[in-house]
Write a protein that holds these residues in place. Sequence first.
Motif, PDB file in Angstrom:
ATOM      1  N   LEU A  80      80.534  27.276  10.660  1.00 44.63           N
ATOM      2  CA  LEU A  80      79.293  27.301  11.429  1.00 44.63           C
ATOM      3  C   LEU A  80      79.183  26.000  12.210  1.00 44.63           C
ATOM      4  N   CYS A  81      79.282  26.099  13.531  1.00 47.33           N
ATOM      5  CA  CYS A  81      79.370  24.909  14.385  1.00 47.33           C
ATOM      6  C   CYS A  81      78.314  24.898  15.483  1.00 47.33           C
ATOM      7  N   THR A  82      77.198  25.565  15.258  1.00 49.43           N
ATOM      8  CA  THR A  82      76.140  25.583  16.259  1.00 49.43           C
ATOM      9  C   THR A  82      75.355  24.273  16.240  1.00 49.43           C
ATOM     10  N   LYS A  83      74.525  24.089  17.259  1.00 45.16           N
ATOM     11  CA  LYS A  83      73.547  23.012  17.222  1.00 45.16           C
ATOM     12  C   LYS A  83      72.644  23.213  16.009  1.00 45.16           C
ATOM     13  N   ALA A  84      72.195  22.119  15.445  1.00 46.14           N
ATOM     14  CA  ALA A  84      71.466  22.190  14.179  1.00 46.14           C
ATOM     15  C   ALA A  84      70.206  23.036  14.270  1.00 46.14           C
ATOM     16  N   GLN A  85      69.533  23.003  15.413  1.00 45.87           N
ATOM     17  CA  GLN A  85      68.272  23.739  15.525  1.00 45.87           C
ATOM     18  C   GLN A  85      68.470  25.258  15.517  1.00 45.87           C
ATOM     19  N   HIS A  86      69.706  25.699  15.667  1.00 46.51           N
ATOM     20  CA  HIS A  86      69.997  27.135  15.668  1.00 46.51           C
ATOM     21  C   HIS A  86      70.559  27.611  14.328  1.00 46.51           C
ATOM     22  N   THR A  87      70.531  26.752  13.320  1.00 41.71           N
ATOM     23  CA  THR A  87      71.182  27.063  12.051  1.00 41.71           C
ATOM     24  C   THR A  87      70.595  28.284  11.366  1.00 41.71           C
ATOM     25  N   ALA A  88      69.278  28.349  11.238  1.00 44.24           N
ATOM     26  CA  ALA A  88      68.661  29.451  10.506  1.00 44.24           C
ATOM     27  C   ALA A  88      68.987  30.791  11.148  1.00 44.24           C
ATOM     28  N   GLU A  89      68.840  30.883  12.463  1.00 43.44           N
ATOM     29  CA  GLU A  89      69.126  32.129  13.158  1.00 43.44           C
ATOM     30  C   GLU A  89      70.602  32.501  13.023  1.00 43.44           C
ATOM     31  N   ALA A  90      71.474  31.507  13.170  1.00 39.99           N
ATOM     32  CA  ALA A  90      72.903  31.781  13.046  1.00 39.99           C
ATOM     33  C   ALA A  90      73.261  32.238  11.632  1.00 39.99           C
ATOM     34  N   VAL A 285      72.008  15.748  31.329  1.00 41.32           N
ATOM     35  CA  VAL A 285      72.939  16.620  32.056  1.00 41.32           C
ATOM     36  C   VAL A 285      72.586  18.097  31.872  1.00 41.32           C
ATOM     37  N   ARG A 286      72.469  18.513  30.606  1.00 42.82           N
ATOM     38  CA  ARG A 286      72.264  19.936  30.343  1.00 42.82           C
ATOM     39  C   ARG A 286      70.791  20.351  30.350  1.00 42.82           C
ATOM     40  N   LYS A 287      69.897  19.338  30.325  1.00 49.79           N
ATOM     41  CA  LYS A 287      68.450  19.591  30.426  1.00 49.79           C
ATOM     42  C   LYS A 287      67.995  20.634  29.399  1.00 49.79           C
ATOM     43  N   ARG A 288      68.311  20.375  28.142  1.00 46.08           N
ATOM     44  CA  ARG A 288      67.934  21.313  27.085  1.00 46.08           C
ATOM     45  C   ARG A 288      67.431  20.547  25.869  1.00 46.08           C
ATOM     46  N   ARG A 289      66.876  21.279  24.923  1.00 51.74           N
ATOM     47  CA  ARG A 289      66.344  20.666  23.719  1.00 51.74           C
ATOM     48  C   ARG A 289      67.470  20.028  22.910  1.00 51.74           C
ATOM     49  N   THR A 290      67.159  18.924  22.272  1.00 49.49           N
ATOM     50  CA  THR A 290      68.126  18.218  21.433  1.00 49.49           C
ATOM     51  C   THR A 290      67.979  18.661  19.973  1.00 49.49           C
ATOM     52  N   GLU A 291      68.776  18.039  19.108  1.00 53.29           N
ATOM     53  CA  GLU A 291      68.722  18.308  17.678  1.00 53.29           C
ATOM     54  C   GLU A 291      67.741  17.379  16.947  1.00 53.29           C
ATOM     55  N   VAL A 292      66.821  16.761  17.670  1.00 57.06           N
ATOM     56  CA  VAL A 292      66.026  15.695  17.067  1.00 57.06           C
ATOM     57  C   VAL A 292      65.227  16.166  15.851  1.00 57.06           C
ATOM     58  N   ASP A 293      64.621  17.347  15.933  1.00 51.16           N
ATOM     59  CA  ASP A 293      63.842  17.830  14.783  1.00 51.16           C
ATOM     60  C   ASP A 293      64.747  18.189  13.619  1.00 51.16           C
ATOM     61  N   VAL A 317      61.156  10.467  17.607  1.00 49.77           N
ATOM     62  CA  VAL A 317      61.077  11.923  17.756  1.00 49.77           C
ATOM     63  C   VAL A 317      60.099  12.268  18.880  1.00 49.77           C
ATOM     64  N   GLU A 318      58.962  11.581  18.894  1.00 44.83           N
ATOM     65  CA  GLU A 318      57.938  11.818  19.932  1.00 44.83           C
ATOM     66  C   GLU A 318      58.479  11.508  21.325  1.00 44.83           C
ATOM     67  N   LEU A 319      59.190  10.383  21.462  1.00 45.03           N
ATOM     68  CA  LEU A 319      59.749  10.004  22.763  1.00 45.03           C
ATOM     69  C   LEU A 319      60.765  11.046  23.241  1.00 45.03           C
ATOM     70  N   ILE A 320      61.614  11.501  22.342  1.00 42.15           N
ATOM     71  CA  ILE A 320      62.619  12.496  22.702  1.00 42.15           C
ATOM     72  C   ILE A 320      61.944  13.776  23.184  1.00 42.15           C
ATOM     73  N   HIS A 321      60.906  14.212  22.485  1.00 36.90           N
ATOM     74  CA  HIS A 321      60.201  15.427  22.899  1.00 36.90           C
ATOM     75  C   HIS A 321      59.580  15.259  24.289  1.00 36.90           C
ATOM     76  N   GLN A 322      59.062  14.089  24.579  1.00 40.46           N
ATOM     77  CA  GLN A 322      58.463  13.856  25.899  1.00 40.46           C
ATOM     78  C   GLN A 322      59.525  13.918  26.994  1.00 40.46           C
ATOM     79  N   ILE A 323      60.710  13.389  26.715  1.00 39.96           N
ATOM     80  CA  ILE A 323      61.804  13.476  27.691  1.00 39.96           C
ATOM     81  C   ILE A 323      62.239  14.927  27.859  1.00 39.96           C
TER      82      ILE A 323
END
Length: 347
Positions: A80-90, A285-293, A317-323
């Motif tokens: 399982l090599c997905t981004k961490a935020q997709h773990t449950a769904e995967a 670059v990819r303009k997408r959500r990170t794994e911060v949470d 975490v707050e700064l990353i979400h704002q970006i």
Amino acid sequence: MSEEDSERILVWGAGAIGGTIGAYLLRDGSDVTFVDVAADHVQAIVERGLSITGPFGEFKVAAPAVTPDTLEGQWDTILLCTKAQHTAEAAKTLAPHLKPGGVVVSIQNGLNPLIINDHISPQQVLGSFVNFGADYLEPGVVHYGGRGVVVIGEQNGEITERARQLHAMLSHFEPDAILSPNVFGYLWSKLAYGALLFATAVTNDSIADALAQPGDRALYTELGREVMRVALAHGVTPEAFNGFDPAAFLPSAGDAAAQQSLDGMVAFNRRSAKTHSGIWRDLAVRKRRTEVDAQLGWVVHFGEQHGVPTPLTAKLVELIHQIEDGTRELGRENLTELRALMLQEQA
């Protein structure tokens, strides 16, 4: 799990981590099937193969690749090599494709075995820690930029025969791969190192340039110490890797030890063709959500559970979400806010 079974591998997530590892395993003779939610990436692999570029040589492999909705069959070994935020769904989606008695190996950032355990029997879930540098460039192309530690282990620390077989398998990718009785010790150390990487990612500096800044080192040191305080409260024994020395960020450690560890991390990252973190690529670059949470969120969560304050981590975490939301720009001034909070907390 027999040796023959271990060579038939389903790689769930064919991006930077899964694409690189899967391509090397396939090149060395394993039977690899790729699964990815990005239909254009899957189509490119099917039509042209998966290309690995970078300083360690360029090559292309041909392999079956499908999206999750078209996958059929079962496997004994799923990476399982997905981004961490997709773990449950995967984990929920791949569960029907895991043979009885088979294993899922979480090769991700964060404490993801704890999430997978909610959907698959914990006895079938192993942990892994990786710190090599790779980036998804475009459909069908992954850049492998720098070697790093690869670790695998059972969640309970037992050295089992299946763990030995999986370690041998990963050694086809990283010859110095480690079979560890303390994989969570590595994962917690990566949370601390990850906190530093998230801090570098709110600027436009490279990892090495950011960590080398003399004026920011007190901030990086305190970020690392926050995570280590939580890890100790959680009963974890952190492990060192690639210049990151957890002992240097313990509350009892002096600033000189932290400086030496930061120097080691700068040196390690200078050797990599991957200059910026995947976090920065997600933001810039990819303009997408990170794994911060899914990474630093664990630190805040367990900090609250154990009564250990984590103000810098929570602010980061707050700064990353704002970006991510487009309400804050990347820049070194973001570190100024973190530094001001640190001084306020220390006053």
